[in-house]
Each structure stands twice: as structure tokens, then as C-alpha cells.
Design a protein around this motif. Structure first.
Motif, short mmCIF file in Angstrom:
data_model
loop_
_atom_site.label_atom_id
_atom_site.label_comp_id
_atom_site.label_asym_id
_atom_site.label_seq_id
_atom_site.Cartn_x
_atom_site.Cartn_y
_atom_site.Cartn_z
N TYR A 1 134.50 -32.52 13.07
CA TYR A 1 135.58 -32.06 13.95
C TYR A 1 136.96 -32.45 13.42
O TYR A 1 137.92 -32.53 14.18
N GLY A 2 137.08 -32.65 12.13
CA GLY A 2 138.34 -33.11 11.56
C GLY A 2 139.35 -32.02 11.28
O GLY A 2 140.52 -32.32 11.01
N ARG A 3 138.95 -30.73 11.32
CA ARG A 3 139.89 -29.64 11.00
C ARG A 3 139.82 -28.54 12.06
O ARG A 3 139.80 -27.36 11.75
N ARG A 4 139.80 -28.91 13.32
CA ARG A 4 139.76 -27.93 14.38
C ARG A 4 141.18 -27.45 14.73
O ARG A 4 142.16 -28.12 14.47
N VAL A 5 141.24 -26.26 15.32
CA VAL A 5 142.53 -25.68 15.68
C VAL A 5 143.21 -26.55 16.72
O VAL A 5 142.59 -26.93 17.73
N ALA A 6 144.48 -26.87 16.50
CA ALA A 6 145.21 -27.76 17.39
C ALA A 6 145.71 -27.01 18.62
O ALA A 6 145.89 -25.79 18.62
N SER A 7 145.94 -27.76 19.67
CA SER A 7 146.61 -27.23 20.86
C SER A 7 148.06 -27.70 20.84
O SER A 7 148.40 -28.71 20.20
N PHE A 8 148.92 -26.96 21.52
CA PHE A 8 150.31 -27.41 21.62
C PHE A 8 150.85 -27.08 23.01
O PHE A 8 150.37 -26.17 23.69
N SER A 9 151.85 -27.84 23.42
CA SER A 9 152.43 -27.66 24.75
C SER A 9 153.93 -27.88 24.66
O SER A 9 154.43 -28.63 23.81
N VAL A 10 154.65 -27.23 25.58
CA VAL A 10 156.09 -27.38 25.72
C VAL A 10 156.34 -27.95 27.11
O VAL A 10 155.89 -27.36 28.11
N SER A 11 157.00 -29.08 27.18
CA SER A 11 157.21 -29.76 28.46
C SER A 11 157.89 -28.83 29.46
O SER A 11 158.93 -28.23 29.17
N GLY A 12 157.25 -28.68 30.62
CA GLY A 12 157.82 -27.87 31.69
C GLY A 12 157.59 -26.39 31.56
O GLY A 12 158.02 -25.63 32.44
#
Length: 359
Positions: free
Chosen positions: A248-259
Motif C-alpha cells: 500500500y505504499g503507492r496508492r492514490v492520495a486524497s486531498f482536501s481544501v479547508s472549508g
């Protein structure tokens, strides 16, 4: 049913708080059985007030039965029970998601294929988000929809009792559990639905023999369990990624923007283990004394992993477009491993009756 609490006798060592002893049903010289069924479906249920569906879609079925009887009259008996259920119910889901124009702008700023894979886990808005002052948010809206929750179980207990000789009794019990649950998430095509594919198998044998004032109890047990919580999106890997060195070392990342919004964040939790136990007790009554002694050996083995996908957090939407990360979290979890714990114990106790009203 026997419940022991407070200060536990020495024969119940290895437990804390209390001990519950349950004697399960056994077969007899006559065949006996029973069945049951319980069901619900959308034809019998009213529509939920907050549901966006015109009529609730879902059903629940629970069923099972028991059967017991002789294999050899007065010698060998069997008893078995089965319980199963199936549930399929629609649930109301909602989340905050970006408009198409925002997605296009993010893809132009971050043109990696992983960016599109992460954004594809989000629906388009079905309704706007309006502030208390009546201003419509031009970047994100709200998606509302339905998801299907599924649950099932197949539970089996099988038991055999054998009268051996001189009043001795030998019992074998097998227990099988297969609980499964799927919880929907607000992502297209179940991209990040969460599953609980749990399993457990248990075998126990007990041999009880009496001779004069002596009573001997021998028990052997085996238990194998698998508990898991699996998020589907953790299986996503970018198209240009090299081979993983660590699981599981190269899985697609998640991202978020506050608010504003966040893409699908996923993790898995897997725990598996097998335990073995051997126990022997001897007891003898002598006048006002009941003396018990015995020993127990238990071996517990197990494994545990809990990886998550990498998570990037951006303070503002402008930071996202400039790829200025506010925080980053990467959790690989424990590497694949096994563990073993051995327990040895012995006891001797004397239940001494001081008088007719005291022990």
C-alpha cells in the motif's frame, strides 16, 4: 446459565469482571426441531419523511431453525441450529462537492493522472449551497442521493454428545459465523464503499468423567477469527506508478481544501488470529470440602495491518491551485507480521463449608 462475579474462584483465572457459563441444547432420543422467519420490505413500510426516493426501497429477511435427535439411542445424539439474515436498505447520503468549472481548473493546475482519479470519486452538485445572507457559493454545492446498505449473516452451530462408558460424556461443538456488511459512501459507483467481511470458526471438545467422588473435566478448544474494515478506494493505484516496495505504499492520495471539499479518503483495518487452548480440572468432595485443582494452556496468534492512503490538506483554494501543501499525512500501518502469546496457569482451591449457612 451460571453467572459468577465479584471475587472469582481460582478455577476461573484469566478473566476479569465476571464469568458466564452457558450450557447449550443437546439432542435427545426423540427428533425435535423448529423454524422461524421474520421479514420486512418496501410494500409494508412507510416512506421516510426525509427520503428523496418516492417509495422506500429495502427488505430484511431473517430465518433459521433447529434440529436435534439420536444417532444411536441412549448413546450418541446430535443437535444443530442455523440462523441467517439478508438486508438491503437504501440510505440517504449527502456531501459537499465542487462544480465542474472548479474541477477543470484544478486539473489544469495539477495535470497529474492521480488528480483526475481522485476527483472522479466525487459527484457533481445536485443543489446549490446558499449562505445566511442569500449568497450562492460559486465553487461548491451539495450532492444528495441514495446508497444501498447490505448486510448478511450465516450462523451455524453443530453439536454432538456421546455417552462413552461408566457415565463419561464426550461433546464436540462447531460454530461458524459469517457476518458481512457493506456501508455506502457518497461516491460514484461505490468508489469508496466500506466492507466488513468478517469470519469466525470455532471447535470445542469436552470430556467429563466421574468415578466415585472424583470428577474429571477435560477441554480442548480452537478458534480462528478474521475481522476487517475495507475501504474500496485504497485499491486505486496511479497508472504511472512503479512497483510498490512496501504494501500500500503507492496508492492514490486524497486531498482536501479547508472549508470547501475533500476527495475520498480510505483506509483498511485487518486483524486475524487463531487461538488454541487445553484445560484439565479434577475435583473431589470430602465431607465439608470440595477440592479442585487443574491447569490451563492457551496459545494466541495474530496479525494486524492498518494502512491509509496519503492525505494532503490545503489551507485555501489558491493554495491548491499553486500546490502549496499545508499538511501531509502518510500512514503505511504496521508491516505484515505475526505474533504469538503463550499462557500457562494452574490452580488449587478448597470450597470449605463451615456450616449449613456458610461457605
Amino acid at each position: 446459565v451460571q453467572i459468577v462475579k465479584g471475587v472469582l474462584p481460582a478455577e476461573y483465572g484469566g478473566v476479569a469482571g465476571g464469568q458466564i457459563n452457558v450450557i447449550s441444547r443437546s439432542g435427545t432420543n426423540n427428533f425435535n426441531g423448529s423454524t422461524f422467519y421474520s421479514g420486512q420490505n418496501e410494500k409494508w413500510n412507510a416512506r421516510d419523511f426525509f427520503s428523496t426516493a418516492p417509495h422506500p426501497v429495502g427488505h430484511f429477511n431473517q430465518y433459521g431453525g433447529t434440529l436435534g435427535g439420536p444417532v444411536m439411542r441412549n448413546k450418541v445424539f446430535f443437535f444443530g441450529t442455523y440462523e441467517g439474515y439478508r438486508e438491503r436498505v437504501e440510505l440517504n447520503l449527502d456531501t459537499t462537492v465542487p462544480y465542474q468549472a472548479v474541477r477543470d481548473e484544478v486539473l489544469r493546475a495539477l495535470p497529474q493522472p492521480e488528480t483526475k482519479i481522485a476527483l472522479d470519486t466525487l459527484y457533481l452538485p445536485t443543489e446549490p449551497i446558499i449562505s445566511a445572507t442569500g449568497v450562492v457559493n460559486p465553487q461548491v454545492g451539495r450532492w444528495r442521493g441514495l446508497g444501498v446498505r447490505k448486510r448478511s449473516e450465516n450462523h451455524v452451530v453443530a453439536k454432538t454428545d456421546m455417552a462413552v462408558f461408566n457415565g463419561a460424556n464426550l461433546t464436540f461443538t462447531y460454530t461458524r459465523l459469517r457476518p458481512f456488511s457493506l456501508d455506502p459512501r457518497p461516491n460514484p459507483n461505490g468508489a469508496n464503499d466500506r466492507e466488513f467481511p468478517n469470519r469466525q470458526d470455532r471447535i470445542a471438545a469436552q470430556y467429563v468423567m466421574t468415578r466415585g467422588a472424583w470428577v474429571s473435566e477435560s477441554r480442548v478448544g480452537w478458534n480462528k477469527a478474521y475481522l476487517a474494515r475495507l475501504d474500496k478506494f485504497l485499491s486505486a493505484i496511479g497508472p504511472n506508478q512503479p512497483a510498490e516496495i512496501m504494501p500500500y505504499g503507492r496508492r492514490v492520495a486524497s486531498f482536501s481544501v479547508s472549508g470547501l471539499f475533500s476527495t475520498a479518503h480510505s483506509e483498511i483495518l485487518e486483524m486475524a488470529g487463531t487461538s488454541y487452548s487445553v484445560e484439565q480440572k479434577l475435583s473431589r468432595g470430602f465431607k465439608r470440602h470440595l477440592v479442585k485443582t487443574g491447569f490451563r494452556f492457551m496459545r494466541e496468534t495474530g496479525s494486524h495491518i492498518n494502512p491509509e492512503d496519503p492525505a494532503f490538506t490545503y489551507q485555501t483554494y489558491a493554495d491548491l491551485l499553486a500546490n502549496v501543501v499545508n499538511s501531509h499525512n502518510t500512514t503505511y500501518g504496521a508491516p505484515p507480521h505475526g505474533s504469538r502469546l503463550d499462557q500457562y496457569g494452574a490452580f488449587i482451591q478448597d470450597d470449605w463449608r463451615l456450616g449449613d449457612k456458610f461457605v
